[in-house]
Design an enzyme around this catalytic site. Structure first.
Site, PDB file in Angstrom:
ATOM      1  N   TYR A  56     -21.563  12.570 -57.367  1.00 27.78           N
ATOM      2  CA  TYR A  56     -22.644  13.173 -58.146  1.00 27.78           C
ATOM      3  C   TYR A  56     -22.150  13.476 -59.552  1.00 27.78           C
ATOM      4  O   TYR A  56     -21.138  14.175 -59.723  1.00 27.78           O
ATOM      5  CB  TYR A  56     -23.060  14.464 -57.428  1.00 27.78           C
ATOM      6  CG  TYR A  56     -24.273  15.161 -57.994  1.00 27.78           C
ATOM      7  CD1 TYR A  56     -25.451  14.465 -58.233  1.00 27.78           C
ATOM      8  CD2 TYR A  56     -24.244  16.528 -58.268  1.00 27.78           C
ATOM      9  CE1 TYR A  56     -26.561  15.123 -58.733  1.00 27.78           C
ATOM     10  CE2 TYR A  56     -25.355  17.185 -58.757  1.00 27.78           C
ATOM     11  CZ  TYR A  56     -26.515  16.487 -58.987  1.00 27.78           C
ATOM     12  OH  TYR A  56     -27.616  17.128 -59.473  1.00 27.78           O
ATOM     13  N   GLU A  77     -62.454  41.742 -14.530  1.00 26.78           N
ATOM     14  CA  GLU A  77     -61.304  42.057 -15.383  1.00 26.78           C
ATOM     15  C   GLU A  77     -60.646  43.354 -14.927  1.00 26.78           C
ATOM     16  O   GLU A  77     -61.301  44.254 -14.391  1.00 26.78           O
ATOM     17  CB  GLU A  77     -61.756  42.192 -16.849  1.00 26.78           C
ATOM     18  CG  GLU A  77     -62.226  40.892 -17.462  1.00 26.78           C
ATOM     19  CD  GLU A  77     -61.134  39.824 -17.428  1.00 26.78           C
ATOM     20  OE1 GLU A  77     -60.103  39.986 -18.089  1.00 26.78           O
ATOM     21  OE2 GLU A  77     -61.314  38.822 -16.695  1.00 26.78           O
ATOM     22  N   GLY A 105     -64.454  37.563 -27.784  1.00 29.50           N
ATOM     23  CA  GLY A 105     -64.206  37.323 -26.370  1.00 29.50           C
ATOM     24  C   GLY A 105     -64.075  35.836 -26.045  1.00 29.50           C
ATOM     25  O   GLY A 105     -64.440  34.976 -26.848  1.00 29.50           O
ATOM     26  N   ARG A 153     -49.101  41.776 -30.559  1.00 30.88           N
ATOM     27  CA  ARG A 153     -47.837  42.232 -29.978  1.00 30.88           C
ATOM     28  C   ARG A 153     -46.642  41.343 -30.331  1.00 30.88           C
ATOM     29  O   ARG A 153     -45.513  41.644 -29.965  1.00 30.88           O
ATOM     30  CB  ARG A 153     -47.975  42.353 -28.455  1.00 30.88           C
ATOM     31  CG  ARG A 153     -48.666  43.633 -28.041  1.00 30.88           C
ATOM     32  CD  ARG A 153     -48.798  43.716 -26.541  1.00 30.88           C
ATOM     33  NE  ARG A 153     -49.845  42.864 -26.023  1.00 30.88           N
ATOM     34  CZ  ARG A 153     -49.884  42.382 -24.783  1.00 30.88           C
ATOM     35  NH1 ARG A 153     -48.903  42.653 -23.936  1.00 30.88           N
ATOM     36  NH2 ARG A 153     -50.890  41.627 -24.389  1.00 30.88           N
ATOM     37  N   SER A 198      -3.511  11.188 -49.434  1.00 28.88           N
ATOM     38  CA  SER A 198      -4.111  12.521 -49.393  1.00 28.88           C
ATOM     39  C   SER A 198      -4.506  12.998 -50.789  1.00 28.88           C
ATOM     40  O   SER A 198      -3.888  12.605 -51.777  1.00 28.88           O
ATOM     41  CB  SER A 198      -3.102  13.517 -48.811  1.00 28.88           C
ATOM     42  OG  SER A 198      -2.805  13.149 -47.490  1.00 28.88           O
ATOM     43  N   ARG A 248     -23.937  14.214 -41.695  1.00 28.56           N
ATOM     44  CA  ARG A 248     -25.243  14.521 -42.283  1.00 28.56           C
ATOM     45  C   ARG A 248     -26.109  13.259 -42.321  1.00 28.56           C
ATOM     46  O   ARG A 248     -25.657  12.177 -41.973  1.00 28.56           O
ATOM     47  CB  ARG A 248     -25.039  15.125 -43.667  1.00 28.56           C
ATOM     48  CG  ARG A 248     -24.417  16.533 -43.585  1.00 28.56           C
ATOM     49  CD  ARG A 248     -24.107  17.086 -44.954  1.00 28.56           C
ATOM     50  NE  ARG A 248     -25.255  16.932 -45.835  1.00 28.56           N
ATOM     51  CZ  ARG A 248     -25.179  16.849 -47.164  1.00 28.56           C
ATOM     52  NH1 ARG A 248     -24.006  16.893 -47.768  1.00 28.56           N
ATOM     53  NH2 ARG A 248     -26.268  16.701 -47.888  1.00 28.56           N
ATOM     54  N   GLY A 274     -56.977  34.006 -30.950  1.00 29.87           N
ATOM     55  CA  GLY A 274     -56.473  35.385 -30.854  1.00 29.87           C
ATOM     56  C   GLY A 274     -55.384  35.669 -31.865  1.00 29.87           C
ATOM     57  O   GLY A 274     -54.736  34.763 -32.398  1.00 29.87           O
ATOM     58  N   ASN A 293     -57.118  35.246 -12.019  1.00 26.41           N
ATOM     59  CA  ASN A 293     -57.652  34.171 -12.851  1.00 26.41           C
ATOM     60  C   ASN A 293     -56.604  33.827 -13.902  1.00 26.41           C
ATOM     61  O   ASN A 293     -56.229  34.668 -14.702  1.00 26.41           O
ATOM     62  CB  ASN A 293     -58.939  34.686 -13.525  1.00 26.41           C
ATOM     63  CG  ASN A 293     -59.445  33.758 -14.610  1.00 26.41           C
ATOM     64  OD1 ASN A 293     -59.333  32.544 -14.499  1.00 26.41           O
ATOM     65  ND2 ASN A 293     -60.014  34.345 -15.669  1.00 26.41           N
TER      66      ASN A 293
HETATM   67  C1  UD1 Z   1     -58.142  36.424 -19.950  1.00 25.34           C
HETATM   68  C2  UD1 Z   1     -59.155  36.418 -18.814  1.00 25.34           C
HETATM   69  C3  UD1 Z   1     -58.517  37.016 -17.565  1.00 25.34           C
HETATM   70  C4  UD1 Z   1     -57.267  36.242 -17.205  1.00 25.34           C
HETATM   71  C5  UD1 Z   1     -56.319  36.211 -18.385  1.00 25.34           C
HETATM   72  C6  UD1 Z   1     -55.183  35.278 -18.093  1.00 25.34           C
HETATM   73  C7  UD1 Z   1     -61.339  36.750 -19.820  1.00 25.34           C
HETATM   74  C8  UD1 Z   1     -62.414  37.683 -20.134  1.00 25.34           C
HETATM   75  N1  UD1 Z   1     -60.290  37.220 -19.209  1.00 25.34           N
HETATM   76  O1  UD1 Z   1     -57.874  37.777 -20.257  1.00 25.34           O
HETATM   77  O2  UD1 Z   1     -59.433  36.971 -16.484  1.00 25.34           O
HETATM   78  O3  UD1 Z   1     -56.634  36.841 -16.083  1.00 25.34           O
HETATM   79  O4  UD1 Z   1     -56.985  35.703 -19.568  1.00 25.34           O
HETATM   80  O5  UD1 Z   1     -54.220  35.351 -19.124  1.00 25.34           O
HETATM   81  O6  UD1 Z   1     -61.447  35.567 -20.132  1.00 25.34           O
HETATM   82  N2  UD1 Z   1     -59.271  34.052 -27.333  1.00 25.34           N
HETATM   83  C9  UD1 Z   1     -60.002  33.525 -28.369  1.00 25.34           C
HETATM   84  N3  UD1 Z   1     -61.052  34.245 -28.876  1.00 25.34           N
HETATM   85  C10 UD1 Z   1     -61.385  35.450 -28.381  1.00 25.34           C
HETATM   86  C11 UD1 Z   1     -60.627  35.991 -27.312  1.00 25.34           C
HETATM   87  C12 UD1 Z   1     -59.571  35.267 -26.805  1.00 25.34           C
HETATM   88  O7  UD1 Z   1     -59.723  32.424 -28.839  1.00 25.34           O
HETATM   89  O8  UD1 Z   1     -62.343  36.033 -28.892  1.00 25.34           O
HETATM   90  C13 UD1 Z   1     -58.149  33.268 -26.801  1.00 25.34           C
HETATM   91  C14 UD1 Z   1     -56.814  33.929 -27.042  1.00 25.34           C
HETATM   92  O9  UD1 Z   1     -56.237  33.482 -28.257  1.00 25.34           O
HETATM   93  C15 UD1 Z   1     -56.003  33.472 -25.848  1.00 25.34           C
HETATM   94  C16 UD1 Z   1     -57.049  33.310 -24.752  1.00 25.34           C
HETATM   95  O10 UD1 Z   1     -58.289  33.174 -25.407  1.00 25.34           O
HETATM   96  O11 UD1 Z   1     -55.402  32.228 -26.053  1.00 25.34           O
HETATM   97  C17 UD1 Z   1     -57.064  34.484 -23.784  1.00 25.34           C
HETATM   98  O12 UD1 Z   1     -57.384  35.651 -24.479  1.00 25.34           O
HETATM   99  P1  UD1 Z   1     -56.785  37.040 -24.071  1.00 25.34           P
HETATM  100  O13 UD1 Z   1     -57.328  38.072 -24.971  1.00 25.34           O
HETATM  101  O14 UD1 Z   1     -55.317  36.948 -23.931  1.00 25.34           O
HETATM  102  O15 UD1 Z   1     -57.470  37.225 -22.635  1.00 25.34           O
HETATM  103  P2  UD1 Z   1     -57.097  38.304 -21.565  1.00 25.34           P
HETATM  104  O16 UD1 Z   1     -57.729  39.575 -21.931  1.00 25.34           O
HETATM  105  O17 UD1 Z   1     -55.664  38.281 -21.324  1.00 25.34           O
END
Ligand code: UD1
Ligand code: CA
Length: 453
Positions: free
Chosen positions: A383, A150, A76, A13, A401, A329, A9, A165
């Protein structure tokens, strides 16, 4: 067991050029916390799914036991896990962790994997006062998990569910390819949700179990600097509690920062606002004053470190006195009972038993014997503009001194150096070293006065 850490991800933010999972918590990238916890479970395969900033992530956490799977587009969590599949051992379960959830305890993960065994689908869940934003655990009439919905796809009734979750799941691996293949993205976010796999697992006759962590913070993720700051304080409070439980006195556990590891003897006192980095070892009865920064150091028993002292890659013997405002150091090695006082900088130097440099000095690239007194304002001129040279001062030397020692130079045992001397050649033992200078008393001198405008 396989462990997959999702870390593709972007972390919009965080408002940062640094990939989210590389932001430091307690001085270490978020993802490294997760990898280190994963390692304690001795996984047979450890795979990190990277995407945004993938090269930087690879460079930061690359290690022989870590494999990377690239998720080019973030479609996802289900799609992310699918990228790791070819690297997994299908004969053992797969535990899925998140690279931005840094503080989950190994004991919690073990509770989940133990509950799931080889064949069940396990979900780490937690009940929150405010479940907004999270996927909700939908249970049936007998309390069995039916599915995960979700926030954005949930109806009003489902949004009232407060069991969420955490995202951490364990799944049998062999059937996973089929389940992930079957995922659809016809949902509010147009993503392939890993959470939808639970329905396939149920349909295929696998039991679904849940486990809970001991503490809520174990499941908190970092999406913003605010959340990072909250978890930093959780981490530091835990670190402070561990020290307190071991008998260390902290003037204020809320003003203590550890970015590495620390081990303390008995009856250690640490005043407010100290920062410890790297590996720090502190002996019995050490007293550390406020606002010290101590990194990769060993401090012997009974030593007192006064306020605002900085120590880096150095060792200090027993019953020494440092500071206030001392700076050690890299390569500073102080024997027992050494005193290094205010505005004294020591670098790559050995200082022998009971020697003192109490005020305003630079001691660099030097070997100083025992019982030496270094007067205020002494400088080792180490140095020459191109190379560094050593200064050797043998036992029981008295350095007056404002002395400059132009290295390479050796001062023999028992020498006295007069104040204001520039020592540019070796001094034989038991002599007095001084530069010939004259002091003139001029009469009739008129001090300039300010012109009137
Ligand atoms: C996800 C869960 C949600 C849970 C929440 C907890 C799903 C669909 N939803 O939502 O149920 O309550 O986490 O924090 O799983 N990531 C990838 N590739 C992607 C998307 C995400 O590597 O394509 C990684 C992100 O970097 C992160 C993690 O997966 O580390 C979670 O992704 P994020 O987008 O934060 O999931 P949420 O929408 O918060
Ligand atoms: Ca999240």
């Amino acid at each position: 067991m396989n462990i997959v850490i999702l870390a593709a991800g972007m972390g919009k933010r965080m408002h940062s050029a640094l990939p989210k999972v590389l932001h430091p918590l307690a001085g270490k990238p978020l993802l490294s916390h997760v990898i280190d916890t994963a390692r304690t479970l001795s996984p047979t395969r450890l795979v990190v799914v990277i995407g945004h900033g993938g090269d930087a992530v690879r460079a930061a956490v690359g290690a022989p036991d870590v494999q990377f799977a690239l998720q080019e587009q973030q479609l996802g969590t289900g799609h992310a896990l699918a990228q790791a599949l070819p690297l997994l051992d299908p004969s053992v379960p797969t535990l899925v962790l998140y690279g931005d959830v840094p503080l989950t305890r190994a004991s919690t993960l073990r509770r989940l994997t133990d509950a799931a065994g080889e064949n069940a689908y396990g979900i780490l869940t937690v009940t929150l006062d405010d479940p907004t934003g999270y996927g909700r655990i939908v249970r049936g009439a007998t309390g069995e998990v039916v599915r995960i919905v979700e926030q954005k796809d949930a109806d009003d009734d489902e949004r009232l569910i407060d069991e969420i979750n955490t995202g951490i799941v364990v799944t049998p691996t062999a059937p996973l390819a089929g389940w992930l293949d079957a995922l659809k993205n016809d949902n509010a976010q147009g993503e392939y949700y890993l959470t939808d796999v639970v329905e396939s697992a149920i349909a295929a006759g696998h039991a679904v179990v849940t486990a809970q962590p001991d503490a809520e913070w174990e499941t908190l993720g970092v999406n913003s600097k605010q959340q990072l700051a909250v978890l930093e304080r959780v981490y530091q409070r835990n670190a402070a509690d561990t020290l307190l439980a071991g008998g260390v006195t902290l003037a204020d556990p809320a003003r203590f920062d550890l970015r590495g590891s620390i081990s303390c003897g008995r009856d250690v006192f640490i005043d407010v606002n100290c920062v410890f980095e790297g590996t720090v070892t502190i002996g019995d009865n050490v007293h550390i004053g406020p606002n010290c920064v101590i990194r990769d150091a060993e401090i012997g028993a009974g030593t007192r470190v006064d306020a605002y002292t900085h120590i880096e890659s150095a060792s200090v013997g027993a019953k020494a006195v440092l500071g206030p405002y001392a700076r050690l150091r890299p390569g500073a090695k102080l024997a027992d009972e050494v005193h290094v006082g205010n505005f004294v900088e020591v670098k790559n130097a050995n200082i022998g038993l009971g020697s003192k440099a109490n005020h305003l000095s630079y001691v660099g690239d030097a070997d100083i014997g025992a019982g030496v007194n270094i007067g205020a304002g002494t400088i080792t001129c180490n140095y020459d503009g191109a190379n560094k040279h050593r200064t050797v001062i043998e036992d029981h030397v008295f350095v007056g001194s404002d002395t400059q020692l132009v290295a390479p130079v050796r001062v023999g045992r028992g020498v006295t150096i007069a104040a204001g001397t520039t020592v540019w050649k070796d001094v034989p033992a038991d002599t007095l070293a001084l530069n010939e200078k004259t002091q003139i008393a001029k009469t009739g001198y008129v001090r300039p006065v300010k012109k009137k405008s």
